[in-house]
Design a protein around this motif. Structure first.
Motif, PDB file in Angstrom:
ATOM      1  N   LYS A 196       0.830  -1.211   0.000  1.00  0.00           N
ATOM      2  CA  LYS A 196       0.000   0.000   0.000  1.00  0.00           C
ATOM      3  C   LYS A 196       0.864   1.260   0.000  1.00  0.00           C
ATOM      4  O   LYS A 196       0.557   2.241  -0.680  1.00  0.00           O
ATOM      5  CB  LYS A 196      -0.918  -0.003   1.221  1.00  0.00           C
ATOM      6  CG  LYS A 196      -1.995  -1.083   1.171  1.00  0.00           C
ATOM      7  CD  LYS A 196      -2.889  -1.020   2.400  1.00  0.00           C
ATOM      8  CE  LYS A 196      -3.970  -2.083   2.354  1.00  0.00           C
ATOM      9  NZ  LYS A 196      -4.850  -2.039   3.561  1.00  0.00           N
ATOM     10  N   ILE A 197       1.957   1.222   0.763  1.00  0.00           N
ATOM     11  CA  ILE A 197       2.858   2.380   0.805  1.00  0.00           C
ATOM     12  C   ILE A 197       3.479   2.617  -0.572  1.00  0.00           C
ATOM     13  O   ILE A 197       3.548   3.745  -1.069  1.00  0.00           O
ATOM     14  CB  ILE A 197       3.946   2.162   1.875  1.00  0.00           C
ATOM     15  CG1 ILE A 197       3.320   2.121   3.266  1.00  0.00           C
ATOM     16  CG2 ILE A 197       5.001   3.255   1.794  1.00  0.00           C
ATOM     17  CD1 ILE A 197       4.302   1.781   4.375  1.00  0.00           C
ATOM     18  N   ILE A 198       3.936   1.524  -1.212  1.00  0.00           N
ATOM     19  CA  ILE A 198       4.529   1.639  -2.544  1.00  0.00           C
ATOM     20  C   ILE A 198       3.501   2.175  -3.543  1.00  0.00           C
ATOM     21  O   ILE A 198       3.806   3.051  -4.363  1.00  0.00           O
ATOM     22  CB  ILE A 198       5.078   0.277  -3.016  1.00  0.00           C
ATOM     23  CG1 ILE A 198       6.214  -0.183  -2.097  1.00  0.00           C
ATOM     24  CG2 ILE A 198       5.563   0.355  -4.456  1.00  0.00           C
ATOM     25  CD1 ILE A 198       7.419   0.726  -2.111  1.00  0.00           C
ATOM     26  N   ARG A 199       2.280   1.655  -3.457  1.00  0.00           N
ATOM     27  CA  ARG A 199       1.234   2.101  -4.392  1.00  0.00           C
ATOM     28  C   ARG A 199       0.903   3.568  -4.191  1.00  0.00           C
ATOM     29  O   ARG A 199       0.727   4.324  -5.156  1.00  0.00           O
ATOM     30  CB  ARG A 199      -0.014   1.238  -4.206  1.00  0.00           C
ATOM     31  CG  ARG A 199      -1.014   1.379  -5.339  1.00  0.00           C
ATOM     32  CD  ARG A 199      -2.083   0.317  -5.265  1.00  0.00           C
ATOM     33  NE  ARG A 199      -2.875   0.294  -6.492  1.00  0.00           N
ATOM     34  CZ  ARG A 199      -3.846  -0.582  -6.725  1.00  0.00           C
ATOM     35  NH1 ARG A 199      -4.127  -1.502  -5.803  1.00  0.00           N
ATOM     36  NH2 ARG A 199      -4.519  -0.548  -7.857  1.00  0.00           N
ATOM     37  N   GLY A 200       0.836   4.003  -2.939  1.00  0.00           N
ATOM     38  CA  GLY A 200       0.571   5.413  -2.668  1.00  0.00           C
ATOM     39  C   GLY A 200       1.696   6.308  -3.172  1.00  0.00           C
ATOM     40  O   GLY A 200       1.449   7.380  -3.750  1.00  0.00           O
ATOM     41  N   ALA A 201       2.953   5.863  -2.969  1.00  0.00           N
ATOM     42  CA  ALA A 201       4.087   6.665  -3.426  1.00  0.00           C
ATOM     43  C   ALA A 201       4.098   6.786  -4.945  1.00  0.00           C
ATOM     44  O   ALA A 201       4.337   7.873  -5.511  1.00  0.00           O
ATOM     45  CB  ALA A 201       5.390   6.031  -2.931  1.00  0.00           C
ATOM     46  N   LEU A 202       3.822   5.683  -5.653  1.00  0.00           N
ATOM     47  CA  LEU A 202       3.792   5.731  -7.119  1.00  0.00           C
ATOM     48  C   LEU A 202       2.613   6.569  -7.621  1.00  0.00           C
ATOM     49  O   LEU A 202       2.716   7.232  -8.661  1.00  0.00           O
ATOM     50  CB  LEU A 202       3.711   4.310  -7.680  1.00  0.00           C
ATOM     51  CG  LEU A 202       4.985   3.462  -7.536  1.00  0.00           C
ATOM     52  CD1 LEU A 202       4.770   2.065  -8.087  1.00  0.00           C
ATOM     53  CD2 LEU A 202       6.152   4.127  -8.269  1.00  0.00           C
ATOM     54  N   THR A 203       1.508   6.526  -6.895  1.00  0.00           N
ATOM     55  CA  THR A 203       0.358   7.363  -7.289  1.00  0.00           C
ATOM     56  C   THR A 203       0.718   8.844  -7.177  1.00  0.00           C
ATOM     57  O   THR A 203       0.395   9.650  -8.074  1.00  0.00           O
ATOM     58  CB  THR A 203      -0.856   7.043  -6.405  1.00  0.00           C
ATOM     59  OG1 THR A 203      -1.183   5.653  -6.535  1.00  0.00           O
ATOM     60  CG2 THR A 203      -2.056   7.875  -6.806  1.00  0.00           C
ATOM     61  N   LEU A 204       1.385   9.235  -6.087  1.00  0.00           N
ATOM     62  CA  LEU A 204       1.831  10.623  -5.947  1.00  0.00           C
ATOM     63  C   LEU A 204       2.842  10.979  -7.033  1.00  0.00           C
ATOM     64  O   LEU A 204       2.811  12.098  -7.590  1.00  0.00           O
ATOM     65  CB  LEU A 204       2.454  10.826  -4.560  1.00  0.00           C
ATOM     66  CG  LEU A 204       1.486  10.755  -3.374  1.00  0.00           C
ATOM     67  CD1 LEU A 204       2.255  10.881  -2.058  1.00  0.00           C
ATOM     68  CD2 LEU A 204       0.438  11.872  -3.480  1.00  0.00           C
ATOM     69  N   ALA A 205       3.728  10.032  -7.344  1.00  0.00           N
ATOM     70  CA  ALA A 205       4.687  10.286  -8.420  1.00  0.00           C
ATOM     71  C   ALA A 205       3.974  10.473  -9.744  1.00  0.00           C
ATOM     72  O   ALA A 205       4.325  11.351 -10.548  1.00  0.00           O
ATOM     73  CB  ALA A 205       5.681   9.123  -8.508  1.00  0.00           C
TER      74      ALA A 205
ATOM     75  N   VAL B 106      -5.331  12.827 -13.537  1.00  0.00           N
ATOM     76  CA  VAL B 106      -5.257  11.783 -14.576  1.00  0.00           C
ATOM     77  C   VAL B 106      -3.973  10.957 -14.406  1.00  0.00           C
ATOM     78  O   VAL B 106      -3.993   9.726 -14.467  1.00  0.00           O
ATOM     79  CB  VAL B 106      -5.310  12.426 -15.981  1.00  0.00           C
ATOM     80  CG1 VAL B 106      -5.039  11.374 -17.050  1.00  0.00           C
ATOM     81  CG2 VAL B 106      -6.667  13.075 -16.210  1.00  0.00           C
ATOM     82  N   GLY B 107      -2.851  11.648 -14.179  1.00  0.00           N
ATOM     83  CA  GLY B 107      -1.590  10.925 -13.976  1.00  0.00           C
ATOM     84  C   GLY B 107      -1.626  10.036 -12.752  1.00  0.00           C
ATOM     85  O   GLY B 107      -1.138   8.901 -12.774  1.00  0.00           O
ATOM     86  N   GLY B 108      -2.218  10.537 -11.666  1.00  0.00           N
ATOM     87  CA  GLY B 108      -2.322   9.728 -10.452  1.00  0.00           C
ATOM     88  C   GLY B 108      -3.170   8.495 -10.673  1.00  0.00           C
ATOM     89  O   GLY B 108      -2.839   7.397 -10.208  1.00  0.00           O
ATOM     90  N   ILE B 109      -4.309   8.651 -11.407  1.00  0.00           N
ATOM     91  CA  ILE B 109      -5.192   7.502 -11.668  1.00  0.00           C
ATOM     92  C   ILE B 109      -4.471   6.460 -12.522  1.00  0.00           C
ATOM     93  O   ILE B 109      -4.552   5.256 -12.260  1.00  0.00           O
ATOM     94  CB  ILE B 109      -6.486   7.969 -12.362  1.00  0.00           C
ATOM     95  CG1 ILE B 109      -7.317   8.829 -11.391  1.00  0.00           C
ATOM     96  CG2 ILE B 109      -7.305   6.781 -12.851  1.00  0.00           C
ATOM     97  CD1 ILE B 109      -8.532   9.465 -12.019  1.00  0.00           C
ATOM     98  N   ILE B 110      -3.754   6.937 -13.546  1.00  0.00           N
ATOM     99  CA  ILE B 110      -3.032   6.005 -14.425  1.00  0.00           C
ATOM    100  C   ILE B 110      -2.002   5.203 -13.633  1.00  0.00           C
ATOM    101  O   ILE B 110      -1.923   3.974 -13.738  1.00  0.00           O
ATOM    102  CB  ILE B 110      -2.362   6.770 -15.579  1.00  0.00           C
ATOM    103  CG1 ILE B 110      -3.427   7.366 -16.514  1.00  0.00           C
ATOM    104  CG2 ILE B 110      -1.412   5.856 -16.350  1.00  0.00           C
ATOM    105  CD1 ILE B 110      -2.855   8.252 -17.597  1.00  0.00           C
TER     106      ILE B 110
END
Length: 371
Positions: free
Chosen positions: A4-13, A55-59
């Motif tokens: 979950k932490i990794i997914r959140g960090a990549l979403t912010l990225a 849009v970038g965060g959703i992708i």
């Protein structure tokens, strides 16, 4: 939790990337005079940027599981490949990579001075890749030569030390047979063996295979060898080195030992007659435990008298065989009829063979068995 932490960090990225790309597109559109666009206010630009970030965060949120799976597979593959590489190759390769990148950095400063920025950047990237690869390749391929240089430096340092009166000791490399034999521990304890005791990992691996053998005799020999090593390392005041230096192109352990001795400038300690002969042909110094045992046996001259017990008959007619405490065989002429008796004999001749020393004698006088 970690996923979950990794997914959140990549979403912010992804949101950051989306916002940056949107702002870049807006700036580019201002310079496209052939496109008629309405005037975009700062508020509108901010809103468009927020939309791009969303849009970038959703992708990135959607593709994160796929990215994590691919990343984990890549990491496992890289880990597996690295485990196949010897530790020394990794160390030497890393040093070569660092040297190559340092040289590339120095040259890239010149290339970045080119008036066309894109060309300078491309050439710099290519230079980093080329020199980095070249550094790793040369360092790993010339590893043995680098080791020879280290040996030369050690020898020079040794010569300087010897001139000052402090003679450096030569490494003693143990083979499997001498470890299992066990006498090396007693010899080391006496202080007659100087210098570090070197035990190659491929010898330890061979000992482990012997200790795990289905044959009870081999298994006992292998475990005895491991016990001897443990005694040398823990109970004796002697420097013990475990080296992972290996020669993968060579299959036989004996040849690896000789190459390691040449590489380290050391001596092979063995009781293997064949290994001793091969080492002599290759000019590798050897310390043979059997030769040492024969050398320290008491000197017996023709005409000397001794008292022995005849225990069995000899090969020739009428011969009897006796043994000294150190295992030296005594052939007694006419001793067959005195088997089981203790008797005085007179030495007639001594024969030195590769297997040891043989003493020939003849009966002199009978003595009481209990004497």
């Amino acid at each position: 939790m970690f996923n979950k932490i990794i997914r959140g960090a990549l979403t912010l990225a992804g949101a950051s990337v989306g916002y940056a790309v949107t702002m870049l597109l807006l700036k580019i559109s201002k310079f496209q005079s052939f496109i008629e666009m309405p005037i975009i206010t700062p508020v509108m630009a901010f809103i468009i940027g927020i939309i791009g970030a969303v849009v970038g965060g959703i992708i990135f949120f959607v593709i994160t599981p796929w990215l994590m799976e691919k990343g984990l597979n890549s990491a496992n593959w890289i880990e597996g490949e690295l485990q196949k590489i010897p530790t020394m190759d990794m160390v030497v390769g890393s040093v070569g990579l660092i040297i190559g990148l340092v040289i590339a950095y120095l040259i890239s400063n010149i290339l970045m001075g080119i008036s066309i920025p894109i060309v300078g950047t491309i050439l710099s990237i290519m230079l980093y890749i080329f020199l980095g690869y070249l550094g790793v390749s040369i360092a790993t391929k010339k590893r043995d030569d680098l080791g020879n240089l280290a040996v030369i430096f050690k020898r020079n340092a040794k010569d300087k030390t010897e001139t000052k009166g402090n003679k450096a000791a030569t490494p003693k490399i143990l083979d499997t047979s001498v470890i299992i034999d066990g006498r090396i521990a007693d010899i080391t304890q006496t202080g007659f063996v100087e210098g570090p005791i070197v035990i190659p990992e491929f010898v330890l691996e061979e000992l482990r295979h012997i200790a795990d053998s289905s044959d009870s005799l081999k298994r006992a020999r292998g475990r005895r060898g491991l016990d001897i090593l443990n005694k040398i390392q823990k109970e004796l005041h002697m420097e013990v080195q475990i080296t992972d230096k290996d020669f993968e192109e060579v299959a036989e352990v004996d040849i690896k030992l000789l190459k390691l001795a040449q590489f380290m400038g050391g001596k092979v300690v063995t009781n293997d007659y064949n290994l001793n002969k091969v080492a002599e042909l290759q000019g590798v110094p050897v310390l043979n435990i059997n030769e040492l045992a024969n050398a320290i046996k008491p000197v017996v001259l023709p005409g000397e008298e001794m008292i022995v017990q005849v225990i069995k008959e000899g090969k020739e007619s009428g011969q009897g065989v006796a043994y000294l405490d150190d295992g030296t065989m005594i052939v007694v002429e006419g001793g067959r009829k005195h088997i089981g008796e203790t008797m005085g004999v007179l030495v007639t001749s001594v024969l030195q063979t590769a297997a040891g020393r043989m003493i020939f004698a003849k009966p002199k006088m009978l003595v009481d068995k209990t004497a």
